[in-house]
Design a protein around this motif. Structure first.
Motif, PDB file in Angstrom:
ATOM      1  N   MET A   1       0.930  -1.047  -0.249  1.00  0.00           N
ATOM      2  CA  MET A   1       0.243   0.090  -0.388  1.00  0.00           C
ATOM      3  C   MET A   1       1.227   0.659   0.102  1.00  0.00           C
ATOM      4  SD  MET A   1      -3.093  -0.972  -0.967  1.00  0.00           S
ATOM      5  CE  MET A   1      -4.092   0.587  -0.336  1.00  0.00           C
TER       6      MET A   1
ATOM      7  N   GLN B   1     -13.175   1.173   4.273  1.00  0.00           N
ATOM      8  CA  GLN B   1     -12.491   0.297   4.822  1.00  0.00           C
ATOM      9  C   GLN B   1     -12.689  -0.787   4.091  1.00  0.00           C
ATOM     10  OE1 GLN B   1      -9.880   0.254   7.120  1.00  0.00           O
ATOM     11  NE2 GLN B   1      -9.601  -2.101   6.311  1.00  0.00           N
TER      12      GLN B   1
ATOM     13  N   LEU C   1      -9.518   7.745   0.602  1.00  0.00           N
ATOM     14  CA  LEU C   1     -10.884   6.776   0.386  1.00  0.00           C
ATOM     15  C   LEU C   1     -12.010   7.649   1.345  1.00  0.00           C
ATOM     16  CD1 LEU C   1      -8.485   3.899   0.240  1.00  0.00           C
ATOM     17  CD2 LEU C   1      -9.962   4.698  -1.037  1.00  0.00           C
TER      18      LEU C   1
ATOM     19  N   TYR D   1     -10.720   0.163   1.020  1.00  0.00           N
ATOM     20  CA  TYR D   1      -9.299   0.272   1.085  1.00  0.00           C
ATOM     21  C   TYR D   1      -8.589  -1.381   1.212  1.00  0.00           C
ATOM     22  CZ  TYR D   1      -4.803   0.442   3.919  1.00  0.00           C
ATOM     23  OH  TYR D   1      -2.886  -0.145   4.057  1.00  0.00           O
ATOM     24  N   GLU D   2      -9.286  -2.536   1.882  1.00  0.00           N
ATOM     25  CA  GLU D   2      -9.197  -3.726   1.423  1.00  0.00           C
ATOM     26  C   GLU D   2      -9.488  -4.163   0.177  1.00  0.00           C
ATOM     27  OE1 GLU D   2      -8.290  -5.726   3.263  1.00  0.00           O
ATOM     28  OE2 GLU D   2      -8.619  -4.181   4.811  1.00  0.00           O
TER      29      GLU D   2
ATOM     30  N   GLN E   1      -5.599   6.439   2.541  1.00  0.00           N
ATOM     31  CA  GLN E   1      -6.863   6.367   3.793  1.00  0.00           C
ATOM     32  C   GLN E   1      -7.811   7.699   3.705  1.00  0.00           C
ATOM     33  OE1 GLN E   1      -5.066   5.276   7.784  1.00  0.00           O
ATOM     34  NE2 GLN E   1      -5.010   3.030   6.775  1.00  0.00           N
TER      35      GLN E   1
END
Length: 300
Positions: free
Chosen positions: A194, A281, A260, A284-285, A257
């Motif tokens: 990441m 989240q 997002l 993000y995954e 993050q």
């Protein structure tokens, strides 16, 4: 003379016909080869014909060192997805090898030969050629141990009786995972993957922000005697050098993050804070999975 020329011509035509009738397979290694002491290394190829994956082959390979007589090493490769064939082969030393592949389909065999190099690894895994070393895993093991020590001391301060007993049992169960190499590797791969994505998006780790994060974590660690002792045992200079490297990645990831979260708020202006965080989240995954799949990761 005429008969001899005719015979030669017939033989030449037969040879050309035999060569042209066979499949024109192309064999490529899917990942670099690294020697592993007393252990078979994974060996995978991709077979194509006119840029299309070739399926349904029986594949065998025989390796021999170039300019050195150490005998031959053989392996059969099992078919995977999209024209890939994989197996394991154990070699004695790094160096340059000749690989002879036998590709069989419908009773017809085709031979392919390639030169390849087997290298000595510089770590336990690599991401796009950048190595993850045993030292990296030792550092991550320590980081996990420090967190458990913080949880342990905090539990003793805030709980008692049956609740304390339950907390200590849980922490004890987590200690068993400290030596799990796969878990440590997963942590490193997630973080570095990441961080690489953040750099690809144009983000940079501001040195001042990194230093602020380091000071925060120093302040936290200084509250716990057991944590300070473990850091001293590891080597304080070495620890804080590695910690600073880690926080450069963390600061990069924080920017992804934030992006997002901003996107989730824009797409769902009426959503509550908890829903926004959940949506961010999930994205993000998804990004993480996509990023990992796009990288060339070799695990030894």
């Amino acid at each position: 003379m005429i008969k001899r020329m005719t015979l030669a011509t017939v033989l030449l035509i037969a040879m050309l016909a035999g060569c042209s009738s066979g499949p024109d397979y192309k064999v490529d290694l899917t990942k670099p080869l690294y020697i592993q002491k007393d252990k078979a290394m994974p060996f995978e190829i991709k077979v194509t014909e006119s840029k299309k994956a070739v399926k349904g082959l029986k594949v065998a390979v025989e390796l021999s060192m170039i300019n050195m007589d150490h005998g031959t090493y053989k392996a059969k490769l099992t078919e995977g997805k999209d024209g890939t064939y994989a197996g394991n082969i154990q070699l004695e030393m790094p160096g340059k090898y000749e690989a002879e592949f036998t590709l069989e389909k419908g009773g017809k065999k085709t031979k392919k030969i390639m030169d390849l190099e087997v290298k000595k690894p510089q770590g336990v895994a690599s991401i796009n050629g950048k190595w993850i070393t045993n030292g990296d895993l030792a550092f991550y093991k320590l980081i996990n141990k420090l967190q458990l020590e913080i949880n342990l001391e905090s539990a003793k301060k805030h709980y008692n009786g049956e609740q304390l007993k339950e907390e200590l049992a849980y922490i004890k169960s987590q200690e068993k995972m400290l030596d799990d190499k796969n878990q440590l590797l997963t942590q490193v791969i997630r973080l570095r993957s990441m961080a690489m994505l953040a750099e690809e998006k144009g983000h940079k780790a501001n040195p001042m922000v990194v230093e602020q994060e380091i000071q925060k974590v120093r302040k936290q660690y200084d509250q716990y005697a057991s944590v300070k002792k473990l850091i001293k045992q590891f080597g304080e200079d070495q620890f804080w050098t590695k910690e600073r490297e880690q926080y450069q990645s963390i600061v990069l990831i924080q920017q992804v993050q934030k992006d997002l979260l901003a996107a989730a708020k824009k797409d769902n202006p009426k959503a509550g804070e908890q829903e926004i965080y959940y949506e961010a989240q999930q994205k993000y995954e998804d990004l993480l999975v996509s990023q990992v799949n796009s990288l060339k990761i070799v695990i030894l």
